[in-house]
Design a protein around this motif. Structure first.
Motif, PDB file in Angstrom:
ATOM      1  N   SER A 288      -4.553 -14.485 -10.828  1.00 12.25           N
ATOM      2  CA  SER A 288      -3.913 -13.297 -11.094  1.00 12.25           C
ATOM      3  C   SER A 288      -3.939 -12.823 -12.665  1.00 12.25           C
ATOM      4  CB  SER A 288      -2.396 -13.298 -10.567  1.00 12.25           C
ATOM      5  OG  SER A 288      -1.638 -14.105 -11.553  1.00 12.25           O
ATOM      6  N   GLU A 289      -3.933 -14.125 -13.657  1.00  6.02           N
ATOM      7  CA  GLU A 289      -4.182 -13.654 -14.780  1.00  6.02           C
ATOM      8  C   GLU A 289      -5.409 -12.949 -15.243  1.00  6.02           C
ATOM      9  OE1 GLU A 289      -2.924 -17.419 -16.348  1.00  6.02           O
ATOM     10  OE2 GLU A 289      -0.917 -17.036 -15.641  1.00  6.02           O
ATOM     11  N   ARG A 290      -6.360 -13.491 -14.434  1.00  6.32           N
ATOM     12  CA  ARG A 290      -7.631 -12.873 -14.526  1.00  6.32           C
ATOM     13  C   ARG A 290      -7.924 -11.470 -13.902  1.00  6.32           C
ATOM     14  NH1 ARG A 290     -10.556 -15.033 -18.363  1.00  6.32           N
ATOM     15  NH2 ARG A 290     -12.052 -13.331 -17.472  1.00  6.32           N
TER      16      ARG A 290
ATOM     17  N   TRP B  48       4.895 -12.955  -8.838  1.00  5.45           N
ATOM     18  CA  TRP B  48       6.331 -13.034  -9.439  1.00  5.45           C
ATOM     19  C   TRP B  48       6.729 -14.390  -9.614  1.00  5.45           C
ATOM     20  CZ3 TRP B  48       8.920 -15.192  -5.525  1.00  5.45           C
ATOM     21  CH2 TRP B  48       8.497 -15.134  -4.185  1.00  5.45           C
ATOM     22  N   ALA B  49       6.013 -15.391  -8.901  1.00  9.55           N
ATOM     23  CA  ALA B  49       6.388 -16.751  -9.060  1.00  9.55           C
ATOM     24  C   ALA B  49       5.496 -17.492 -10.101  1.00  9.55           C
ATOM     25  CB  ALA B  49       6.188 -17.476  -7.531  1.00  9.55           C
ATOM     26  N   ILE B  50       4.430 -17.028 -10.785  1.00  9.83           N
ATOM     27  CA  ILE B  50       3.600 -17.700 -11.620  1.00  9.83           C
ATOM     28  C   ILE B  50       4.262 -17.721 -13.051  1.00  9.83           C
ATOM     29  CG2 ILE B  50       1.358 -17.942 -12.819  1.00  9.83           C
ATOM     30  CD1 ILE B  50       0.275 -16.707 -10.392  1.00  9.83           C
ATOM     31  N   GLY B  51       4.908 -19.014 -13.563  1.00  7.81           N
ATOM     32  CA  GLY B  51       5.216 -19.175 -14.828  1.00  7.81           C
ATOM     33  C   GLY B  51       6.351 -18.841 -14.985  1.00  7.81           C
ATOM     34  N   THR B  52       7.164 -18.053 -13.931  1.00  7.55           N
ATOM     35  CA  THR B  52       8.640 -17.640 -14.041  1.00  7.55           C
ATOM     36  C   THR B  52       9.793 -18.567 -13.894  1.00  7.55           C
ATOM     37  OG1 THR B  52       8.496 -16.739 -11.789  1.00  7.55           O
ATOM     38  CG2 THR B  52       7.723 -15.128 -13.464  1.00  7.55           C
TER      39      THR B  52
ATOM     40  N   SER C 228       5.133 -21.784 -10.075  1.00  7.97           N
ATOM     41  CA  SER C 228       6.255 -22.407 -10.481  1.00  7.97           C
ATOM     42  C   SER C 228       6.729 -23.779  -9.647  1.00  7.97           C
ATOM     43  CB  SER C 228       7.528 -21.587 -10.597  1.00  7.97           C
ATOM     44  OG  SER C 228       7.417 -20.665 -11.553  1.00  7.97           O
ATOM     45  N   VAL C 229       5.559 -24.407  -8.954  1.00  9.88           N
ATOM     46  CA  VAL C 229       5.814 -25.600  -8.489  1.00  9.88           C
ATOM     47  C   VAL C 229       6.049 -26.894  -9.446  1.00  9.88           C
ATOM     48  CG1 VAL C 229       4.715 -27.437  -7.073  1.00  9.88           C
ATOM     49  CG2 VAL C 229       4.080 -25.204  -6.896  1.00  9.88           C
ATOM     50  N   LYS C 230       7.353 -27.571  -9.105  1.00  9.54           N
ATOM     51  CA  LYS C 230       7.570 -28.483  -9.723  1.00  9.54           C
ATOM     52  C   LYS C 230       7.960 -29.906  -9.085  1.00  9.54           C
ATOM     53  CE  LYS C 230       8.448 -25.478 -13.424  1.00  9.54           C
ATOM     54  NZ  LYS C 230       7.191 -25.256 -13.725  1.00  9.54           N
TER      55      LYS C 230
ATOM     56  N   GLY D 188      -4.473 -28.971 -11.004  1.00 14.67           N
ATOM     57  CA  GLY D 188      -3.797 -28.567 -12.012  1.00 14.67           C
ATOM     58  C   GLY D 188      -4.748 -27.517 -12.905  1.00 14.67           C
ATOM     59  N   ASN D 189      -4.182 -26.427 -13.266  1.00 12.99           N
ATOM     60  CA  ASN D 189      -4.704 -25.082 -13.792  1.00 12.99           C
ATOM     61  C   ASN D 189      -4.015 -25.390 -15.280  1.00 12.99           C
ATOM     62  OD1 ASN D 189      -5.477 -22.796 -14.988  1.00 12.99           O
ATOM     63  ND2 ASN D 189      -4.504 -21.688 -13.499  1.00 12.99           N
ATOM     64  N   TRP D 190      -4.800 -25.736 -16.358  1.00 17.90           N
ATOM     65  CA  TRP D 190      -4.182 -26.225 -17.635  1.00 17.90           C
ATOM     66  C   TRP D 190      -4.221 -24.510 -18.389  1.00 17.90           C
ATOM     67  CZ3 TRP D 190      -7.137 -31.008 -19.752  1.00 17.90           C
ATOM     68  CH2 TRP D 190      -6.646 -32.162 -19.314  1.00 17.90           C
ATOM     69  N   LYS D 191      -4.587 -23.530 -17.921  1.00 20.14           N
ATOM     70  CA  LYS D 191      -4.760 -22.353 -18.669  1.00 20.14           C
ATOM     71  C   LYS D 191      -5.334 -22.676 -20.024  1.00 20.14           C
ATOM     72  CE  LYS D 191      -1.150 -20.751 -15.376  1.00 20.14           C
ATOM     73  NZ  LYS D 191      -0.209 -19.664 -14.950  1.00 20.14           N
ATOM     74  N   MET D 192      -4.933 -21.752 -20.875  1.00 18.57           N
ATOM     75  CA  MET D 192      -5.771 -21.802 -22.189  1.00 18.57           C
ATOM     76  C   MET D 192      -4.689 -23.118 -23.068  1.00 18.57           C
ATOM     77  SD  MET D 192      -6.802 -18.874 -24.674  1.00 18.57           S
ATOM     78  CE  MET D 192      -5.488 -18.398 -25.827  1.00 18.57           C
TER      79      MET D 192
ATOM     80  N   LEU E 283      -1.581 -25.568  -6.602  1.00 17.32           N
ATOM     81  CA  LEU E 283      -2.321 -25.238  -7.722  1.00 17.32           C
ATOM     82  C   LEU E 283      -1.175 -24.858  -8.789  1.00 17.32           C
ATOM     83  CD1 LEU E 283      -4.744 -24.325  -9.265  1.00 17.32           C
ATOM     84  CD2 LEU E 283      -4.561 -22.266  -8.335  1.00 17.32           C
ATOM     85  N   ILE E 284      -1.166 -25.856  -9.826  1.00 22.84           N
ATOM     86  CA  ILE E 284      -0.103 -26.148 -10.478  1.00 22.84           C
ATOM     87  C   ILE E 284      -0.390 -25.696 -12.167  1.00 22.84           C
ATOM     88  CG2 ILE E 284       1.603 -27.873 -11.209  1.00 22.84           C
ATOM     89  CD1 ILE E 284       1.126 -27.707  -8.295  1.00 22.84           C
ATOM     90  N   GLY E 285       0.542 -24.910 -12.718  1.00 27.98           N
ATOM     91  CA  GLY E 285      -0.061 -24.311 -13.981  1.00 27.98           C
ATOM     92  C   GLY E 285       0.919 -25.409 -14.926  1.00 27.98           C
ATOM     93  N   GLY E 286       2.197 -24.842 -15.491  1.00 29.03           N
ATOM     94  CA  GLY E 286       2.972 -25.337 -16.186  1.00 29.03           C
ATOM     95  C   GLY E 286       3.111 -26.975 -16.241  1.00 29.03           C
TER      96      GLY E 286
HETATM   97  P1  PGA Z   1       2.712 -21.979 -12.807  1.00 26.26           P
HETATM   98  O1  PGA Z   1       1.219 -21.515 -12.863  1.00 26.26           O
HETATM   99  O2  PGA Z   1       2.833 -23.284 -12.176  1.00 26.26           O
HETATM  100  O3  PGA Z   1       3.088 -22.340 -14.449  1.00 26.26           O
HETATM  101  O4  PGA Z   1       3.566 -20.875 -12.230  1.00 26.26           O
HETATM  102  C1  PGA Z   1       0.593 -21.452 -11.675  1.00 26.26           C
HETATM  103  C2  PGA Z   1      -0.752 -20.931 -11.711  1.00 26.26           C
HETATM  104  O5  PGA Z   1      -0.995 -19.919 -12.644  1.00 26.26           O
HETATM  105  O6  PGA Z   1      -1.727 -21.423 -11.112  1.00 26.26           O
END
Ligand code: PGA
Length: 255
Positions: free
Chosen positions: A96-98, A170-174, A212-214, A8-12, A231-234
């Motif tokens: 990719s955000e870095r 293009w798939a991150i957080g979209t 965007s893995v759910k 899990g990547n909690w980000k900020m 690797l899971i964000g949201g």
């Molecule tokens: P997301 O982010 O699951 O919210 O798309 C993934 C990530 O940035 O590692």
């Protein structure tokens, strides 16, 4: 046999109390029969809280970034040694955000990868193409270039037992996930490229998919031969969703 992994990547995101209740939910709800390795990467300021909460559990933790130096006059930065001091096992490098927001180049990412290993952390190296690069048919050349930068610094031996995360930007957080076939195609490209240099290292390497893995798309993605987890964000910010993704690693066909 590669052990599946969900990180899990909690980000900020999150306060101490958010982190506490999220981890109570995750640890309390984890199916003990899961073989999957579960990792959380909180913002660095929350690592002491997370370390205390997770000590003695099966869940490990790591950083989202590190500096290339051991220490010194680098205001605002965090060293690998500091992450390690709080019990971190992993650190994400080259997210990719870095790369896009903070201008991290392939070369800097490679240096961070090397520094992570030097400080005893396992790097989770993120690679992935932008939408326009995919549309121009450049996915493999972009991902290949990002890998080559790291290989140039640590060599193929330096990739042993590390983790790669393929995250199409293009798939991150979209909400747009790569299809299972699109993911498998790139994962296979990565493994084959590395297998040309060392088949054992390539076969042992875990390649996670991110973007965007759910809980409802994870099983299909993870069923691919070269997709070893996510690797899971949201979705890592909600215990039930994160647990649902961990459970989706059951019956995974790992090489
Ligand atoms: P997301 O982010 O699951 O919210 O798309 C993934 C990530 O940035 O590692």
């Amino acid at each position: 046999m590669r052990r599946p992994m969900v990180a899990g990547n909690w980000k900020m995101n999150g306060t101490r109390s958010d982190a506490g209740s999220l981890l109570d939910g995750v640890v309390g709800g984890l199916d003990a029969s899961l073989t999957c390795e579960v990792v959380v990467c909180p913002p660095s300021i929350l690592i002491p809280v997370v370390a205390e909460k997770l000590a003695g559990t099966s869940v490990s933790w790591g950083g989202q970034n590190l500096d290339t130096h051991d220490g010194g006059a680098y205001t605002g930065e965090i060293s690998g040694g500091m992450l390690k001091d709080f019990g971190s096992t992993y650190v994400i490098v080259g997210h990719s955000e870095r790369r896009s927001i903070y201008g991290e180049s392939d070369d800097l990412v490679a240096e961070k990868f090397q520094q992570a290993q030097k400080t005893g952390l396992i790097p989770i190296l993120c690679v992935g193409e932008l939408l326009e690069e995919r549309e121009r048919g450049q996915t493999e050349s972009v991902v290949g270039r990002q890998l080559d930068a790291v290989l140039a610094v640590v060599g193929i031996a330096g990739l042993k037992d590390t983790v790669i995360a393929y995250e199409p930007v293009w798939a991150i957080g979209t909400g747009k996930t790569a299809s299972a076939d699109q993911a498998q195609e790139v994962h296979k490209f990565i493994r084959t490229k590395l297998a040309d240099k060392d088949a054992n290292i390539a076969n042992g390497l875990r390649i996670l998919y991110g973007g965007s893995v759910k809980p409802d798309n994870a099983a299909e993605l993870f069923a691919n031969e070269d997709v070893d987890g996510g690797l899971i964000g949201g979705a890592s910010l909600k215990a039930q969703d994160f647990l649902g993704i961990c459970n989706a690693t059951k019956n995974q066909d790992l090489g």
